[in-house]
Design a protein around this motif. Structure first.
Motif: not given
Length: 138
Positions: A53-67
């Motif tokens: 859930v934490d990873y998806y939330v970061r992805l949705e918030r645009g806070r991950t550049t390494s998806a």
């Protein structure tokens, strides 16, 4: 040189796609009581995509550049995105366009197809590099 995509673009895109799918459409059991959000919750998308859930939330918030492409494909599958929406998700998640692991259409060589057509006395199957049968059934 491409400009960075604002965090709101990916957030709005994923939020609107979550809102259009009900838990029943996604194959989840409905929860009793009122839902605070239309469509799927973040937790449900994460569960369907097989990510935390934490990873998806970061992805949705645009806070991950390494998806990875695998994660983006899983999210696209969980949200039932069509090809255009899937490509848009990839573009939003990696605006530099560095990820090239997108599925491409496979083609069998004509000679191999002729050989396959001429094998009539035994069962024969042609598999692609992802072990999909030819012609693809999807």
């Amino acid at each position: 040189m491409s400009q960075p995509v604002p965090e709101t673009d990916i957030r709005d895109f994923l939020r609107t796609r979550r809102a259009r799918i009900t838990p029943e459409q996604a194959g989840l059991a409905p929860h009793p009581g009122a839902r605070r959000v239309p469509g799927l919750r973040r937790e449900e998308v994460a569960q369907l995509a097989g990510v935390s859930v934490d990873y998806y939330v970061r992805l949705e918030r645009g806070r991950t550049t390494s998806a990875s492409a695998a994660v983006l494909n899983a999210v696209a599958h969980a949200l039932q995105l069509n090809d255009i929406e899937r490509n848009h998700l990839f573009a939003l998640a990696d605006p530099t366009g560095q990820q090239t692991d997108t599925p491409t259409a496979q083609r069998a060589r004509p000679g191999l197809l002729r050989v396959l057509e001429n094998i009539t006395d035994v069962p024969a199957l042609l598999l692609g590099h992802r072990l999909t049968s030819w012609p693809s059934t999807t």
